[in-house]
Design a protein around this motif. Structure first.
Motif, PDB file in Angstrom:
ATOM      1  N   TYR A 217      -9.483  -9.386  -4.334  1.00 47.93           N
ATOM      2  CA  TYR A 217      -9.729  -8.270  -5.248  1.00 47.93           C
ATOM      3  C   TYR A 217      -8.717  -8.227  -6.389  1.00 47.93           C
ATOM      4  O   TYR A 217      -9.000  -7.699  -7.467  1.00 47.93           O
ATOM      5  N   THR A 218      -7.514  -8.787  -6.163  1.00 49.64           N
ATOM      6  CA  THR A 218      -6.467  -8.693  -7.185  1.00 49.64           C
ATOM      7  C   THR A 218      -6.865  -9.367  -8.486  1.00 49.64           C
ATOM      8  O   THR A 218      -6.435  -8.941  -9.561  1.00 49.64           O
ATOM      9  N   SER A 219      -7.692 -10.412  -8.426  1.00 52.72           N
ATOM     10  CA  SER A 219      -8.099 -11.091  -9.655  1.00 52.72           C
ATOM     11  C   SER A 219      -8.951 -10.173 -10.535  1.00 52.72           C
ATOM     12  O   SER A 219      -8.840 -10.193 -11.760  1.00 52.72           O
ATOM     13  N   PRO A 226      -4.587  -4.807 -16.463  1.00 56.04           N
ATOM     14  CA  PRO A 226      -3.406  -5.675 -16.408  1.00 56.04           C
ATOM     15  C   PRO A 226      -2.131  -4.936 -16.013  1.00 56.04           C
ATOM     16  O   PRO A 226      -1.231  -5.530 -15.409  1.00 56.04           O
ATOM     17  N   GLU A 227      -2.057  -3.637 -16.332  1.00 57.23           N
ATOM     18  CA  GLU A 227      -0.853  -2.881 -15.999  1.00 57.23           C
ATOM     19  C   GLU A 227      -0.622  -2.796 -14.492  1.00 57.23           C
ATOM     20  O   GLU A 227       0.514  -2.591 -14.042  1.00 57.23           O
ATOM     21  N   ALA A 228      -1.681  -2.965 -13.699  1.00 62.11           N
ATOM     22  CA  ALA A 228      -1.545  -2.910 -12.245  1.00 62.11           C
ATOM     23  C   ALA A 228      -0.784  -4.108 -11.700  1.00 62.11           C
ATOM     24  O   ALA A 228      -0.339  -4.095 -10.554  1.00 62.11           O
ATOM     25  N   ALA A 229      -0.648  -5.153 -12.535  1.00 63.84           N
ATOM     26  CA  ALA A 229       0.062  -6.372 -12.114  1.00 63.84           C
ATOM     27  C   ALA A 229       1.467  -6.445 -12.703  1.00 63.84           C
ATOM     28  O   ALA A 229       2.135  -7.470 -12.561  1.00 63.84           O
ATOM     29  N   GLU A 230       1.912  -5.376 -13.339  1.00 65.63           N
ATOM     30  CA  GLU A 230       3.261  -5.372 -13.912  1.00 65.63           C
ATOM     31  C   GLU A 230       4.304  -5.281 -12.797  1.00 65.63           C
ATOM     32  O   GLU A 230       4.140  -4.544 -11.826  1.00 65.63           O
ATOM     33  N   ALA A 231       5.377  -6.036 -12.947  1.00 65.27           N
ATOM     34  CA  ALA A 231       6.439  -6.085 -11.935  1.00 65.27           C
ATOM     35  C   ALA A 231       7.193  -4.763 -11.871  1.00 65.27           C
ATOM     36  O   ALA A 231       7.213  -3.976 -12.821  1.00 65.27           O
ATOM     37  N   GLY A 232       7.821  -4.522 -10.732  1.00 65.86           N
ATOM     38  CA  GLY A 232       8.616  -3.313 -10.560  1.00 65.86           C
ATOM     39  C   GLY A 232       9.526  -3.441  -9.362  1.00 65.86           C
ATOM     40  O   GLY A 232       9.640  -4.514  -8.752  1.00 65.86           O
ATOM     41  N   ASP A 233      10.163  -2.343  -8.998  1.00 67.25           N
ATOM     42  CA  ASP A 233      11.136  -2.343  -7.915  1.00 67.25           C
ATOM     43  C   ASP A 233      10.496  -1.974  -6.577  1.00 67.25           C
ATOM     44  O   ASP A 233       9.578  -1.156  -6.509  1.00 67.25           O
ATOM     45  N   ILE A 234      11.035  -2.578  -5.517  1.00 71.72           N
ATOM     46  CA  ILE A 234      10.745  -2.161  -4.149  1.00 71.72           C
ATOM     47  C   ILE A 234      11.919  -1.278  -3.725  1.00 71.72           C
ATOM     48  O   ILE A 234      13.069  -1.730  -3.694  1.00 71.72           O
ATOM     49  N   HIS A 245       8.664  -6.597  -7.005  1.00 72.91           N
ATOM     50  CA  HIS A 245       7.281  -6.904  -6.638  1.00 72.91           C
ATOM     51  C   HIS A 245       6.514  -7.329  -7.889  1.00 72.91           C
ATOM     52  O   HIS A 245       6.999  -7.185  -9.016  1.00 72.91           O
ATOM     53  N   GLU A 246       5.306  -7.838  -7.701  1.00 69.36           N
ATOM     54  CA  GLU A 246       4.486  -8.340  -8.816  1.00 69.36           C
ATOM     55  C   GLU A 246       3.241  -7.491  -9.040  1.00 69.36           C
ATOM     56  O   GLU A 246       2.171  -8.012  -9.366  1.00 69.36           O
ATOM     57  N   GLY A 247       3.380  -6.178  -8.865  1.00 63.69           N
ATOM     58  CA  GLY A 247       2.261  -5.286  -9.143  1.00 63.69           C
ATOM     59  C   GLY A 247       1.921  -4.385  -7.968  1.00 63.69           C
ATOM     60  O   GLY A 247       1.760  -4.857  -6.839  1.00 63.69           O
ATOM     61  N   VAL A 248       1.787  -3.070  -8.239  1.00 65.10           N
ATOM     62  CA  VAL A 248       1.485  -2.116  -7.173  1.00 65.10           C
ATOM     63  C   VAL A 248       0.114  -2.379  -6.550  1.00 65.10           C
ATOM     64  O   VAL A 248      -0.144  -1.985  -5.413  1.00 65.10           O
ATOM     65  N   MET A 249      -0.766  -3.068  -7.288  1.00 64.51           N
ATOM     66  CA  MET A 249      -2.107  -3.330  -6.773  1.00 64.51           C
ATOM     67  C   MET A 249      -2.091  -4.223  -5.531  1.00 64.51           C
ATOM     68  O   MET A 249      -3.097  -4.306  -4.818  1.00 64.51           O
ATOM     69  N   ARG A 250      -0.990  -4.892  -5.277  1.00 64.29           N
ATOM     70  CA  ARG A 250      -0.913  -5.812  -4.147  1.00 64.29           C
ATOM     71  C   ARG A 250      -0.486  -5.123  -2.847  1.00 64.29           C
ATOM     72  O   ARG A 250      -0.312  -5.777  -1.816  1.00 64.29           O
ATOM     73  N   PHE A 251      -0.326  -3.792  -2.890  1.00 70.07           N
ATOM     74  CA  PHE A 251       0.209  -3.070  -1.740  1.00 70.07           C
ATOM     75  C   PHE A 251      -0.666  -1.873  -1.388  1.00 70.07           C
ATOM     76  O   PHE A 251      -1.373  -1.341  -2.233  1.00 70.07           O
ATOM     77  N   THR A 252      -0.573  -1.475  -0.132  1.00 73.16           N
ATOM     78  CA  THR A 252      -1.245  -0.258   0.325  1.00 73.16           C
ATOM     79  C   THR A 252      -0.359   0.440   1.342  1.00 73.16           C
ATOM     80  O   THR A 252       0.446  -0.209   2.046  1.00 73.16           O
ATOM     81  N   LEU A 272       3.353   4.577  -3.088  1.00 74.36           N
ATOM     82  CA  LEU A 272       3.261   3.791  -4.316  1.00 74.36           C
ATOM     83  C   LEU A 272       3.374   4.737  -5.502  1.00 74.36           C
ATOM     84  O   LEU A 272       2.631   5.717  -5.594  1.00 74.36           O
ATOM     85  N   ASP A 273       4.308   4.465  -6.388  1.00 73.31           N
ATOM     86  CA  ASP A 273       4.489   5.254  -7.606  1.00 73.31           C
ATOM     87  C   ASP A 273       4.089   4.375  -8.781  1.00 73.31           C
ATOM     88  O   ASP A 273       4.893   3.598  -9.295  1.00 73.31           O
ATOM     89  N   ALA A 274       2.830   4.497  -9.199  1.00 70.57           N
ATOM     90  CA  ALA A 274       2.319   3.629 -10.260  1.00 70.57           C
ATOM     91  C   ALA A 274       2.991   3.917 -11.593  1.00 70.57           C
ATOM     92  O   ALA A 274       3.183   3.008 -12.404  1.00 70.57           O
ATOM     93  N   THR A 275       3.366   5.161 -11.844  1.00 66.54           N
ATOM     94  CA  THR A 275       4.004   5.514 -13.118  1.00 66.54           C
ATOM     95  C   THR A 275       5.348   4.806 -13.269  1.00 66.54           C
ATOM     96  O   THR A 275       5.670   4.264 -14.333  1.00 66.54           O
TER      97      THR A 275
END
Length: 389
Positions: A217-219, A226-234, A245-252, A272-275
């Protein structure tokens, strides 16, 4: 006198539109309706993709499945129509699916498909065709309640229960909908398919995310959002930054494996904090949830809910979990569900469906999508603070 669909007409004068996906269940519904002498019209929705899904095992509503539905209709001797709903499906289901992941949620696209496409647009098509009923192959049951309207119930076969995915069905829709498989088991359904001589009798069940051709589904999410694949902190619940991490979309919420960090204790995704593009992790006890607030709530009870009312019920927060004791409250127009025994791994975007019982063809009272969760620890802290005031 009522016929088998609870309609005061003889079957020959009752038009039934059957939603035919090309699978075993809907094909058997068409066969049963034709066998009983109803005026049956088969309708198949072309929902997505003409290429990659054609030969993918477990797909539905595309390519081979449309061909299978057409062959079944020919075998049964009923008219069959294919309607192109691809654009509608993209906007109502696929786009919403991607947006939900971008918002840090865990969506259930088949619920959106049911409420925005199959039970809205297709139902209107059925009415345009002069149908007295729209029959589907869902394993769920409906019958007239004390209010005189049709109510939704779990099916006889608990292992095939699809009521969780149909909570958003409205009372007006239920009046026209019929679910002939509600009293059957899957083996019985396949036996009927063989009896009708249908080539799809042993066809595999379709998958929930039917529009993901590669199974990833990630593709799709990355392409549309595209913003769902932006890197961020764990980030640990205590505030420590543990990694990237490489995007909040990869986690649940509830996830343990594949987080991508090394730790001395087992850690789970607890939020998950998408903002802020943060994946929040913590120990298992941080997953425990005391209450949830719902959006897009649909009520199917006989009497309307009143502001401030508290109602004892049973809540199901995942399709694979049993209903558990709960209390519903309507506060300032918002529905809040207290989970009396607590639940682990409750994820925003999932559905919370309410029943009047915990087992055995319980009635569906309604439900909504989880907007936010209240951890058990936070609830205890609030209760302790209140006790000191």
């Amino acid at each position: 006198m009522l016929n088998s669909l609870d309609i005061a007409k003889p079957p020959s004068a009752t038009r039934v539109v059957v939603a035919m996906s090309g699978g075993v269940d809907s094909s058997v519904v068409a066969g049963l309706m034709a066998e009983q002498g109803y005026d049956v019209v088969g309708v198949t929705l072309q929902l997505y993709d003409h290429g990659a899904a054609i030969h993918r095992k477990g797909a539905c509503c595309a390519g081979q499945d449309i061909h299978d539905a057409r062959r079944v209709a020919e075998r049964l001797g009923i008219p069959h129509y294919v309607l192109d709903y691809e654009e509608r499906f993209r906007k109502a289901v696929i786009d919403r699916f991607a947006q939900s992941y971008a918002d840090g949620e865990t969506p259930i696209p088949c619920i959106d498909c049911n409420r925005h496409v199959k039970f809205t647009d297709l139902l209107e098509t059925a009415r345009d065709l002069g149908a007295d009923a729209l029959a589907t192959g869902h394993y769920v049951s409906s019958r007239t309640s004390a209010s005189g309207r049709r109510a939704l119930f779990q099916p006889a076969d608990a292992d095939r229960d699809q009521s969780y995915f149909l909570f958003a069905t409205t009372p007006d829709q239920l009046d026209l909908l019929r679910f002939p498989l509600g009293t059957m088991t899957k083996p019985e359904t396949r036996d009927h398919a063989r009896r009708f001589g249908l080539a799809i009798a042993d066809k595999a069940d379709s998958q929930d995310i039917c529009f993901v051709p590669t199974g990833r589904y990630t593709s799709i999410v990355e392409k549309l959002k595209p913003e769902a694949a932006e890197a961020g902190d764990i980030v640990h619940v205590d505030g420590r930054v543990l990694g990237r991490h490489e995007g909040v979309m990869r986690f649940t919420v509830g996830q343990r494996r594949g987080i991508g960090i090394a730790a001395s204790e087992p850690l789970y995704v607890v939020g998950l904090d998408a903002t802020r593009r943060q994946v929040i992790v913590g120990p298992r006890e941080a997953l425990a949830t005391h209450a949830v607030a719902l959006r897009d709530f649909n009520w199917l009870g006989d009497a309307p809910l009143a502001e401030g009312e508290t109602l004892a019920c049973f809540a199901k927060v995942r399709s694979t979990r049993p209903p558990r004791p709960a209390r519903l409250r309507l506060v300032d127009g918002e529905v809040e569900i207290e989970l009396l025994d607590g639940e682990d791994g409750v994820a925003p975007g999932q559905a919370c469906v309410l029943y009047d019982g915990a087992e055995g063809m319980a009635r569906v009272l309604g439900g909504g999508f989880i907007r936010r969760r209240q951890p058990v620890a936070a609830a205890r802290s609030a209760a302790a603070l209140q006790a000191t005031i």
